[in-house]
Design a protein around this motif. Structure first.
Motif, PDB file in Angstrom:
ATOM      1  N   LYS A 188       4.240  11.289 -10.223  1.00  0.00           N
ATOM      2  CA  LYS A 188       3.692  12.359 -10.592  1.00  0.00           C
ATOM      3  C   LYS A 188       4.289  13.922 -10.494  1.00  0.00           C
ATOM      4  CE  LYS A 188      -1.193  10.810  -9.647  1.00  0.00           C
ATOM      5  NZ  LYS A 188      -2.390  10.866  -8.586  1.00  0.00           N
ATOM      6  N   GLY A 189       5.096  13.818  -9.512  1.00  0.00           N
ATOM      7  CA  GLY A 189       5.659  15.103  -9.029  1.00  0.00           C
ATOM      8  C   GLY A 189       7.202  14.851  -9.496  1.00  0.00           C
ATOM      9  N   HIS A 227       0.725  -1.264  -0.225  1.00  0.00           N
ATOM     10  CA  HIS A 227      -0.056  -0.029   0.036  1.00  0.00           C
ATOM     11  C   HIS A 227       0.589   1.370  -0.007  1.00  0.00           C
ATOM     12  CE1 HIS A 227      -3.352  -2.733   0.360  1.00  0.00           C
ATOM     13  NE2 HIS A 227      -3.027  -2.922   1.817  1.00  0.00           N
ATOM     14  N   TYR A 228       1.757   1.373   0.802  1.00  0.00           N
ATOM     15  CA  TYR A 228       2.657   2.428   0.843  1.00  0.00           C
ATOM     16  C   TYR A 228       3.452   2.736  -0.313  1.00  0.00           C
ATOM     17  CZ  TYR A 228       6.819   5.475   2.013  1.00  0.00           C
ATOM     18  OH  TYR A 228       7.565   6.613   2.299  1.00  0.00           O
ATOM     19  N   GLU A 229       4.203   1.388  -0.786  1.00  0.00           N
ATOM     20  CA  GLU A 229       4.965   1.703  -2.169  1.00  0.00           C
ATOM     21  C   GLU A 229       4.044   1.937  -3.461  1.00  0.00           C
ATOM     22  OE1 GLU A 229       8.303   1.424  -2.560  1.00  0.00           O
ATOM     23  OE2 GLU A 229       8.537   1.312  -0.458  1.00  0.00           O
ATOM     24  N   ASN A 230       2.850   1.379  -3.319  1.00  0.00           N
ATOM     25  CA  ASN A 230       1.974   2.041  -4.394  1.00  0.00           C
ATOM     26  C   ASN A 230       1.931   3.513  -4.298  1.00  0.00           C
ATOM     27  OD1 ASN A 230       1.679  -0.589  -5.451  1.00  0.00           O
ATOM     28  ND2 ASN A 230      -0.259  -0.948  -4.338  1.00  0.00           N
ATOM     29  N   TYR A 231       1.512   4.050  -3.305  1.00  0.00           N
ATOM     30  CA  TYR A 231       1.291   5.387  -2.876  1.00  0.00           C
ATOM     31  C   TYR A 231       2.742   6.213  -3.294  1.00  0.00           C
ATOM     32  CZ  TYR A 231       0.619  10.041  -0.877  1.00  0.00           C
ATOM     33  OH  TYR A 231       0.466  11.264  -0.645  1.00  0.00           O
ATOM     34  N   ARG A 232       3.788   5.770  -2.838  1.00  0.00           N
ATOM     35  CA  ARG A 232       4.880   6.404  -2.963  1.00  0.00           C
ATOM     36  C   ARG A 232       5.479   6.374  -4.368  1.00  0.00           C
ATOM     37  NH1 ARG A 232      10.146   4.543  -3.350  1.00  0.00           N
ATOM     38  NH2 ARG A 232      11.634   6.084  -2.554  1.00  0.00           N
ATOM     39  N   SER A 233       5.219   5.411  -5.067  1.00  0.00           N
ATOM     40  CA  SER A 233       5.444   5.222  -6.531  1.00  0.00           C
ATOM     41  C   SER A 233       4.503   6.130  -7.498  1.00  0.00           C
ATOM     42  CB  SER A 233       5.636   3.791  -7.176  1.00  0.00           C
ATOM     43  OG  SER A 233       4.158   3.451  -6.844  1.00  0.00           O
ATOM     44  N   GLU A 234       3.371   6.336  -6.934  1.00  0.00           N
ATOM     45  CA  GLU A 234       2.383   7.236  -7.739  1.00  0.00           C
ATOM     46  C   GLU A 234       2.718   8.754  -7.480  1.00  0.00           C
ATOM     47  OE1 GLU A 234      -1.430   6.249  -6.626  1.00  0.00           O
ATOM     48  OE2 GLU A 234      -1.486   4.413  -7.538  1.00  0.00           O
ATOM     49  N   LYS A 235       3.089   9.066  -6.086  1.00  0.00           N
ATOM     50  CA  LYS A 235       3.435  10.258  -5.927  1.00  0.00           C
ATOM     51  C   LYS A 235       4.663  10.863  -6.501  1.00  0.00           C
ATOM     52  CE  LYS A 235       2.523  13.864  -3.034  1.00  0.00           C
ATOM     53  NZ  LYS A 235       1.147  14.428  -3.204  1.00  0.00           N
ATOM     54  N   LEU A 236       5.831   9.882  -6.564  1.00  0.00           N
ATOM     55  CA  LEU A 236       7.018  10.445  -7.118  1.00  0.00           C
ATOM     56  C   LEU A 236       6.818  10.281  -8.755  1.00  0.00           C
ATOM     57  CD1 LEU A 236       9.450   8.327  -5.288  1.00  0.00           C
ATOM     58  CD2 LEU A 236       9.066  10.777  -5.086  1.00  0.00           C
TER      59      LEU A 236
END
Length: 357
Positions: A307-308, A296-305
């Motif tokens: 995008k930005g 869950h955290y790695e999915n969020y982290r990869s999406e965030k990085l």
């Protein structure tokens, strides 16, 4: 030094010699000294016994007595998240437990937006962890990420409601969802088995991922553990009823509910799955944390990085912080800026040296 010499040294020169077999003990001691952190979210309509169940699970008064809102209050009520943190110590093991309640969920006439606050809260904890992990003060990171979500299902329907399905679809990639059928004492065993099957079928039909107990290794020799995992898998979704009142039944004290026809014992596996739910959470607490970190955290982290293109700055989350905390953040930001300037200067010097060569 040969292997034979090493063995001779271990046996003759150092009687108390300890090798790699002691590593698990070292990890255990460090973990015990540091303590553990766990965040549990409870979601469900009012009146399903969420607070009572949590109090019974941890034998603590995490919530005062709550009043179920009437119809007029429900019209105006919105979802408001209420995290409560307690320090629990048992046999020298410290656990920092945070329980996030979601009063107001499912109580309004129009529940279209009822889970947006919950999604925002989970994402905010991910972002806070990512921000702290990318900062300078990485040694003292507090893990407030939601590791498990108990989703309470009403026993009075014929399965999942549209709101239940939509909620789990929105959050199954963000948090470990454990479906819980509330107020198990209102149904017969046959009715409960039928409802469990219906809930599992609807979860599968809608492609919803719920927390699945990890498979034990083929070389696992602990038969008791294997049997426990098998029983816990059979019991899902857990049908529970909570109670904090101690009653006397046949000369022994039990936690349960008193009815005109008898007593429902909360910790009796013949009456409900309370013990199995508690065993699942305590025994597999580390698995819940690992899946949160690994998936869950790695999915969020990869999406965030993606995008930005960079990690979020320290001021991406606006918190009501104390002046001391704000001052610490200011100092950390200055240090980060100074490090960045130094890195740029080093890069310029290296480029200059390469040019001269």
């Amino acid at each position: 030094m040969s292997n034979e010499s090493l063995r001779s040294y271990a046996s003759n020169e150092a009687p108390g010699y300890v090798g790699f077999a002691n590593l698990p003990n070292q990890v255990h001691r460090k973990s015990v000294k540091k303590g553990f952190e766990f965040t549990l979210m409870v979601v469900g309509e009012s009146g399903l016994g969420k607070s009572t169940l949590v109090n019974a699970l941890f034998l603590a008064d995490l919530y005062p007595e709550k009043l179920v809102p009437d119809a007029v209050e429900k019209l105006k009520k919105t979802v408001k998240l209420e995290p409560t943190t307690v320090e629990i110590e048992e046999r020298g093991i410290k656990l920092r437990l945070t329980v996030v309640d979601t009063p107001g969920y499912g109580d309004a006439i129009d529940n279209t937006d009822s889970f947006s606050e919950i999604i925002r809260y989970i994402d905010d904890q991910f972002e806070r962890f990512l921000r702290d992990e990318s900062g300078l003060n990485r040694k003292n990171i507090v893990d407030n990420r939601v590791h498990c979500c108990f989703y309470f299902i009403s026993p009075f329907g014929h399965g999942l409601k549209p709101l239940d399905i939509e909620f789990m679809k929105q959050l199954h990639n963000k948090v470990n969802i454990v479906p819980v059928i509330a107020k198990a004492d209102v149904l017969t065993k046959r009715e409960m088995q039928k409802l469990k099957k219906r809930v599992l079928d609807e979860i599968a039909e809608n492609g919803i991922k719920i927390f699945s107990l990890p498979e034990y290794d083929s070389d696992e020799d602990d038969e008791e553990y294997k049997e426990q995992v098998r029983q816990l898998k059979q019991a899902m979704p857990f049908a529970v009823c909570g109670a904090t009142t101690m009653l006397e039944v046949k000369g022994r004290k039990v936690r349960g509910r008193l009815y005109p026809w008898g007593v429902v014992e909360v910790e009796n596996p013949e009456h409900c799955d309370f013990i199995k739910l508690r065993a699942m959470m305590i025994t597999h607490m580390q698995d819940l944390q690992d899946i949160t970190q690994r998936e869950h955290y790695e999915n969020y982290r990869s999406e965030k990085l993606a995008k930005g293109g960079q990690v979020p700055k320290r001021n991406t989350i606006i918190d009501d912080k104390s002046p001391v905390a704000a001052e610490k953040d200011r100092i950390l930001q200055e240090k980060e800026a100074e490090l960045k300037r130094m890195q740029e200067m080093i890069a310029q010097l290296q480029a200059k040296m390469q040019t001269q060569q």
